[in-house]
Design a protein around this motif. Structure first.
Motif, PDB file in Angstrom:
ATOM      1  N   UNK A  28       0.833  -1.199   0.000  1.00 26.32           N
ATOM      2  CA  UNK A  28       0.000   0.000   0.000  1.00 26.32           C
ATOM      3  C   UNK A  28       0.870   1.253   0.000  1.00 26.32           C
ATOM      4  N   UNK A  29       1.774   1.366   0.969  1.00 22.45           N
ATOM      5  CA  UNK A  29       2.583   2.585   1.099  1.00 22.45           C
ATOM      6  C   UNK A  29       3.978   2.450   0.477  1.00 22.45           C
ATOM      7  N   UNK A  30       4.352   1.238   0.097  1.00 23.08           N
ATOM      8  CA  UNK A  30       5.646   0.947  -0.537  1.00 23.08           C
ATOM      9  C   UNK A  30       6.852   1.258   0.354  1.00 23.08           C
ATOM     10  N   UNK A  31       6.633   1.286   1.653  1.00 28.06           N
ATOM     11  CA  UNK A  31       7.729   1.444   2.606  1.00 28.06           C
ATOM     12  C   UNK A  31       8.195   0.063   3.037  1.00 28.06           C
ATOM     13  N   UNK A  32       9.449  -0.014   3.479  1.00 21.20           N
ATOM     14  CA  UNK A  32       9.987  -1.274   3.970  1.00 21.20           C
ATOM     15  C   UNK A  32       9.884  -1.319   5.485  1.00 21.20           C
ATOM     16  N   UNK A  33       9.428  -2.464   6.001  1.00 23.67           N
ATOM     17  CA  UNK A  33       9.277  -2.666   7.440  1.00 23.67           C
ATOM     18  C   UNK A  33       9.812  -4.043   7.805  1.00 23.67           C
ATOM     19  N   UNK A  34      10.132  -4.211   9.069  1.00 22.46           N
ATOM     20  CA  UNK A  34      10.516  -5.527   9.550  1.00 22.46           C
ATOM     21  C   UNK A  34       9.283  -6.424   9.564  1.00 22.46           C
ATOM     22  N   UNK A  35       9.514  -7.716   9.528  1.00 20.35           N
ATOM     23  CA  UNK A  35       8.415  -8.682   9.458  1.00 20.35           C
ATOM     24  C   UNK A  35       7.445  -8.514  10.626  1.00 20.35           C
ATOM     25  N   UNK A  36       7.945  -8.207  11.804  1.00 16.69           N
ATOM     26  CA  UNK A  36       7.048  -8.065  12.958  1.00 16.69           C
ATOM     27  C   UNK A  36       6.148  -6.835  12.863  1.00 16.69           C
ATOM     28  N   UNK A  37       6.411  -5.940  11.917  1.00 15.09           N
ATOM     29  CA  UNK A  37       5.577  -4.763  11.704  1.00 15.09           C
ATOM     30  C   UNK A  37       4.535  -4.996  10.613  1.00 15.09           C
ATOM     31  N   UNK A  38       4.367  -6.253  10.206  1.00 16.70           N
ATOM     32  CA  UNK A  38       3.389  -6.613   9.186  1.00 16.70           C
ATOM     33  C   UNK A  38       2.227  -7.360   9.797  1.00 16.70           C
ATOM     34  N   UNK A  39       1.095  -7.286   9.116  1.00 18.81           N
ATOM     35  CA  UNK A  39      -0.108  -7.996   9.531  1.00 18.81           C
ATOM     36  C   UNK A  39      -0.583  -8.811   8.348  1.00 18.81           C
TER      37      UNK A  39
END
Length: 70
Positions: A28-39
Motif C-alpha cells: 500500500x505505502x511501498x515502505x519497507x518494514x521488519x516482518x514483525x511490523x506486518x499484519x
C-alpha cells in the motif's frame, strides 16, 4: 546518460523483499518494514500495521460493516 544501478544494490533490493531482517515492502505505502511490523490477513495478503490501522479507521469512520481486503 542515466547512471546504472550496480548489481550489488540490485541484489540487495531483491533480498530485502524476501529477507525478514532486511525488511518487507508494504503493497500500500511501498515502505519497507521488519516482518514483525506486518499484519497478515486471512486472504493471505500482507500489509504494514500502519496501513491496516488506517484502513480500519477509515472503515469505522464511514460505518462500513463489511471490511474487505485492501
Amino acid at each position: 546518460m542515466p547512471k546504472e544501478t550496480p548489481k550489488k544494490e540490485q541484489y540487495r533490493e531483491a533480498e530485502a523483499l524476501e529477507d525478514p531482517e532486511l525488511g518487507l515492502e508494504c503493497k500500500v505505502c511501498y515502505e519497507f518494514y521488519l516482518q514483525e511490523d506486518f499484519y497478515w490477513l486471512e486472504c493471505k495478503h500482507d500489509f504494514c500495521t500502519n496501513c491496516v490501522i488506517d484502513h480500519l479507521k477509515g472503515a469505522i469512520a464511514t460505518k462500513t460493516t463489511d471490511i474487505p481486503c485492501m
